[in-house]
Design a protein around this motif. Structure first.
Motif, mmCIF file in Angstrom:
data_model
loop_
_atom_site.group_PDB
_atom_site.id
_atom_site.type_symbol
_atom_site.label_atom_id
_atom_site.label_comp_id
_atom_site.label_asym_id
_atom_site.label_seq_id
_atom_site.Cartn_x
_atom_site.Cartn_y
_atom_site.Cartn_z
ATOM 1 N N SER A 6 0.830 -1.187 0.000
ATOM 2 C CA SER A 6 0.000 0.000 0.000
ATOM 3 C C SER A 6 0.869 1.244 0.000
ATOM 4 O O SER A 6 1.954 1.266 0.584
ATOM 5 C CB SER A 6 -0.920 0.016 1.227
ATOM 6 N N ASP A 8 2.023 4.929 1.151
ATOM 7 C CA ASP A 8 1.972 5.658 2.407
ATOM 8 C C ASP A 8 2.524 7.051 2.151
ATOM 9 O O ASP A 8 2.779 7.435 1.007
ATOM 10 C CB ASP A 8 2.744 4.922 3.508
ATOM 11 N N LYS A 11 5.323 8.087 -0.165
ATOM 12 C CA LYS A 11 4.942 8.244 -1.576
ATOM 13 C C LYS A 11 5.980 7.660 -2.528
ATOM 14 O O LYS A 11 6.375 8.285 -3.512
ATOM 15 C CB LYS A 11 4.678 9.722 -1.896
ATOM 16 N N TYR A 192 -4.804 5.938 2.517
ATOM 17 C CA TYR A 192 -3.643 6.749 2.153
ATOM 18 C C TYR A 192 -4.077 8.109 1.616
ATOM 19 O O TYR A 192 -3.511 9.158 1.971
ATOM 20 C CB TYR A 192 -2.779 6.047 1.106
ATOM 21 N N SER A 196 -2.993 11.746 2.940
ATOM 22 C CA SER A 196 -2.240 12.688 2.103
ATOM 23 C C SER A 196 -2.918 14.050 2.053
ATOM 24 O O SER A 196 -2.238 15.085 1.972
ATOM 25 C CB SER A 196 -2.076 12.120 0.687
#
Length: 246
Positions: A6, A8, A11, A192, A196
């Motif tokens: 995934s 996070d 990036k 995520y 962000s």
């Protein structure tokens, strides 16, 4: 999602690209649901700010499924849509490949595959915060923009009203995760994306980034009480080299 890395807040490009590949099929639908139908309004304001017209060359960075690219092309601009995710580009071609004014291609926002001074406008909608080195991407966008041309960035930001901020934070942390579980095929990806948004700099700090890489006449306009901000700037008319960002 077991067995799948995934993205996070570091990036890492490969992780971010893989994540967007996975969500590309239902990305627009999920976003429209999560924004409670406000997304078309943000796109309208983006189009109005760019003022697309025949003869205008536009680079749409992080174009995703090509929705903004299509809007600009339908109003006469010649548009190049670029995205790091091949899955997103595939969706864009499938949905908008019939529009002769658009060319889609996979590419890196921090190393744009275009010559200097190519585009009248460079734009990015809800994508700059997913770039590992956003200042480097902004510098690249400056490089490929013609002298006197402009940048327009439409991105999530920070509400300026305290009550709106409280309601927005509550929605992001409580309601959104529940909605995502119902409408998204990849809830971890949206976890995520929420993070962000919350970690992204506020309006004045991002405006300072634009000035730092070399844009002039930098300003922003808040939409929906600052939940989203439209940032704009102009490349100096002279060919002064932009500041290199490491």
């Amino acid at each position: 999602m077991e067995g799948v890395t995934s993205a996070d807040l570091e990036k890492r490009p490969a992780d971010v690209s893989s994540m967007f590949d996975r969500v590309s099929g239902h990305y627009d639908l999920t976003n429209d649901v999560l924004s409670v139908g406000v997304t078309p309004y943000w796109r309208l304001k983006t189009r109005q700010e760019i003022d697309p017209h025949p003869g205008q060359k536009v680079l749409d960075v992080a174009c995703g499924t090509g929705t903004v690219s299509r809007i600009l092309a339908d109003h006469g601009s010649t548009v190049t849509g670029l995205d790091f995710s091949q899955g997103m580009i595939n969706q864009a071609i499938e949905r908008h490949g019939d529009q002769p004014n658009i060319t889609f291609q996979q590419g890196d926002a921090t190393d744009l595959p275009f010559e200097d001074d190519t585009f009248d406008v460079t734009t990015v909608s809800f994508g700059i915060r997913n770039v590992q080195e956003p200042k480097k991407a902004l510098a690249e966008m400056l490089r490929v923009t013609k002298p006197g041309g402009k940048i327009l960035v439409c991105e999530f930001s920070h509400p300026t009203n305290g009550l709106v901020r409280w309601g927005y934070d509550t929605y992001m942390n409580v309601a959104m995760p529940a909605i995502v579980k119902l409408v998204s095929s990849d809830p971890e990806a949206y976890e995520y994306l929420f993070q962000s948004i919350q970690a992204w700099p506020e309006q004045r700090e991002f405006a300072a980034w634009l000035r730092e890489v070399g844009y002039e006449n930098v300003a922003h306009r808040n939409l929906t009480y600052g939940i989203v901000a439209l940032h704009r700037g102009t490349k100096p008319a002279s060919n002064t080299p932009s500041q290199e960002i490491h």
